[in-house]
Motif scaffolding. Structure first.
Motif, PDB file in Angstrom:
ATOM      1  N   UNK A  12       9.122 -29.168   5.349  1.00  0.00           N
ATOM      2  CA  UNK A  12      10.503 -29.123   5.840  1.00  0.00           C
ATOM      3  C   UNK A  12      11.493 -28.952   4.687  1.00  0.00           C
ATOM      4  N   UNK A  13      11.001 -29.007   3.473  1.00  0.00           N
ATOM      5  CA  UNK A  13      11.865 -28.855   2.308  1.00  0.00           C
ATOM      6  C   UNK A  13      12.517 -27.476   2.307  1.00  0.00           C
ATOM      7  N   UNK A  14      13.833 -27.458   2.238  1.00  0.00           N
ATOM      8  CA  UNK A  14      14.576 -26.200   2.291  1.00  0.00           C
ATOM      9  C   UNK A  14      16.069 -26.498   2.149  1.00  0.00           C
ATOM     10  N   UNK A  15      16.834 -25.440   2.002  1.00  0.00           N
ATOM     11  CA  UNK A  15      18.282 -25.556   2.150  1.00  0.00           C
ATOM     12  C   UNK A  15      18.589 -25.315   3.623  1.00  0.00           C
ATOM     13  N   UNK A  16      19.309 -26.237   4.214  1.00  0.00           N
ATOM     14  CA  UNK A  16      19.642 -26.159   5.633  1.00  0.00           C
ATOM     15  C   UNK A  16      21.085 -25.671   5.793  1.00  0.00           C
ATOM     16  N   UNK A  17      21.249 -24.698   6.678  1.00  0.00           N
ATOM     17  CA  UNK A  17      22.547 -24.081   6.905  1.00  0.00           C
ATOM     18  C   UNK A  17      23.004 -24.271   8.346  1.00  0.00           C
ATOM     19  N   UNK A  18      24.252 -24.622   8.489  1.00  0.00           N
ATOM     20  CA  UNK A  18      24.869 -24.676   9.810  1.00  0.00           C
ATOM     21  C   UNK A  18      25.360 -23.282  10.173  1.00  0.00           C
ATOM     22  N   UNK A  19      25.228 -22.933  11.438  1.00  0.00           N
ATOM     23  CA  UNK A  19      25.628 -21.620  11.912  1.00  0.00           C
ATOM     24  C   UNK A  19      26.399 -21.746  13.220  1.00  0.00           C
ATOM     25  N   UNK A  20      27.415 -20.915  13.375  1.00  0.00           N
ATOM     26  CA  UNK A  20      28.179 -20.879  14.618  1.00  0.00           C
ATOM     27  C   UNK A  20      28.370 -19.424  15.033  1.00  0.00           C
ATOM     28  N   UNK A  21      28.175 -19.166  16.305  1.00  0.00           N
ATOM     29  CA  UNK A  21      28.280 -17.803  16.828  1.00  0.00           C
ATOM     30  C   UNK A  21      29.332 -17.764  17.928  1.00  0.00           C
ATOM     31  N   UNK A  22      30.212 -16.800  17.796  1.00  0.00           N
ATOM     32  CA  UNK A  22      31.241 -16.583  18.804  1.00  0.00           C
ATOM     33  C   UNK A  22      31.063 -15.182  19.373  1.00  0.00           C
ATOM     34  N   UNK A  23      30.963 -15.104  20.688  1.00  0.00           N
ATOM     35  CA  UNK A  23      30.836 -13.816  21.375  1.00  0.00           C
ATOM     36  C   UNK A  23      32.092 -13.583  22.193  1.00  0.00           C
ATOM     37  N   UNK A  24      33.096 -12.957  21.569  1.00  0.00           N
ATOM     38  CA  UNK A  24      34.339 -12.741  22.313  1.00  0.00           C
ATOM     39  C   UNK A  24      34.133 -11.732  23.428  1.00  0.00           C
ATOM     40  N   UNK A  25      34.905 -11.849  24.507  1.00  0.00           N
ATOM     41  CA  UNK A  25      34.757 -10.894  25.613  1.00  0.00           C
ATOM     42  C   UNK A  25      35.048  -9.465  25.179  1.00  0.00           C
ATOM     43  N   UNK A  26      35.902  -9.326  24.202  1.00  0.00           N
ATOM     44  CA  UNK A  26      36.188  -8.005  23.657  1.00  0.00           C
ATOM     45  C   UNK A  26      36.113  -8.097  22.146  1.00  0.00           C
ATOM     46  N   UNK A  27      35.300  -7.286  21.558  1.00  0.00           N
ATOM     47  CA  UNK A  27      35.172  -7.305  20.117  1.00  0.00           C
ATOM     48  C   UNK A  27      33.779  -7.689  19.685  1.00  0.00           C
ATOM     49  N   UNK A  28      33.523  -7.605  18.399  1.00  0.00           N
ATOM     50  CA  UNK A  28      32.170  -7.838  17.891  1.00  0.00           C
ATOM     51  C   UNK A  28      31.802  -9.325  17.810  1.00  0.00           C
ATOM     52  N   UNK A  29      30.518  -9.551  17.750  1.00  0.00           N
ATOM     53  CA  UNK A  29      29.977 -10.896  17.530  1.00  0.00           C
ATOM     54  C   UNK A  29      30.511 -11.430  16.211  1.00  0.00           C
ATOM     55  N   UNK A  30      30.883 -12.706  16.202  1.00  0.00           N
ATOM     56  CA  UNK A  30      31.357 -13.351  14.981  1.00  0.00           C
ATOM     57  C   UNK A  30      30.366 -14.441  14.595  1.00  0.00           C
ATOM     58  N   UNK A  31      29.942 -14.398  13.367  1.00  0.00           N
ATOM     59  CA  UNK A  31      28.889 -15.274  12.863  1.00  0.00           C
ATOM     60  C   UNK A  31      29.428 -16.036  11.660  1.00  0.00           C
ATOM     61  N   UNK A  32      29.334 -17.355  11.714  1.00  0.00           N
ATOM     62  CA  UNK A  32      29.863 -18.188  10.629  1.00  0.00           C
ATOM     63  C   UNK A  32      28.763 -19.062  10.047  1.00  0.00           C
ATOM     64  N   UNK A  33      28.866 -19.304   8.730  1.00  0.00           N
ATOM     65  CA  UNK A  33      27.850 -20.094   8.028  1.00  0.00           C
ATOM     66  C   UNK A  33      28.497 -21.175   7.167  1.00  0.00           C
TER      67      UNK A  33
END
Length: 120
Positions: free
Chosen positions: A89-110
């Motif tokens: 399980x040793x690793x760097x762990x990253x939080x991720x958030x995804x927003x799928x707006x009704x109009x426009x591209x997928x937004x991905x945050x880290x």
């Protein structure tokens, strides 16, 4: 600009537990999915767990039964409780958030990542 800040990583012995937290600069209810990824040295980033806005959760097989993802909309945080930790399980762990707006591209945050090290 959305910011995600992780905390809670560290060094733990095999079989131990850690709890990671991810604080978002905006309401997490804004996001369609939030999750945790990890990346070990020399390996590709791997999806560990996700939680959707409707409350569904999913886990990679290797952590099922040991890890639990949860969210607190009042605090705008997503947490990952990790039990029975193993050296793999040793690793760097990253939080991720995804927003799928009704109009426009997928937004991905880290987030910036937090190191988890499990000693044998």
């Amino acid at each position: 600009q959305v910011q995600l800040v992780e905390s809670g990583g560290g060094l733990v012995q095999t079989g131990g537990s850690l709890r990671l937290s991810c604080a978002a600069s905006t309401s997490i209810f804004s996001f369609n999915t939030m999750g945790w990824y990890r990346q070990a040295p020399g390996k590709a980033r791997e999806l560990v767990a996700t939680a959707t806005r409707d409350g569904s959760t999913s886990y990679v097989d290797s952590v099922k039964g040991r890890f639990r993802i949860s969210s607190d909309t009042a605090k705008s945080t997503v947490s990952l409780q990790m039990n029975s930790l193993k050296p793999e399980d040793t690793a760097v762990y990253y939080c991720n958030a995804v927003l799928l707006p009704p109009y426009g591209p997928r937004q991905n945050y880290w987030g910036q990542g937090t190191q988890v090290t499990v000693s044998s």
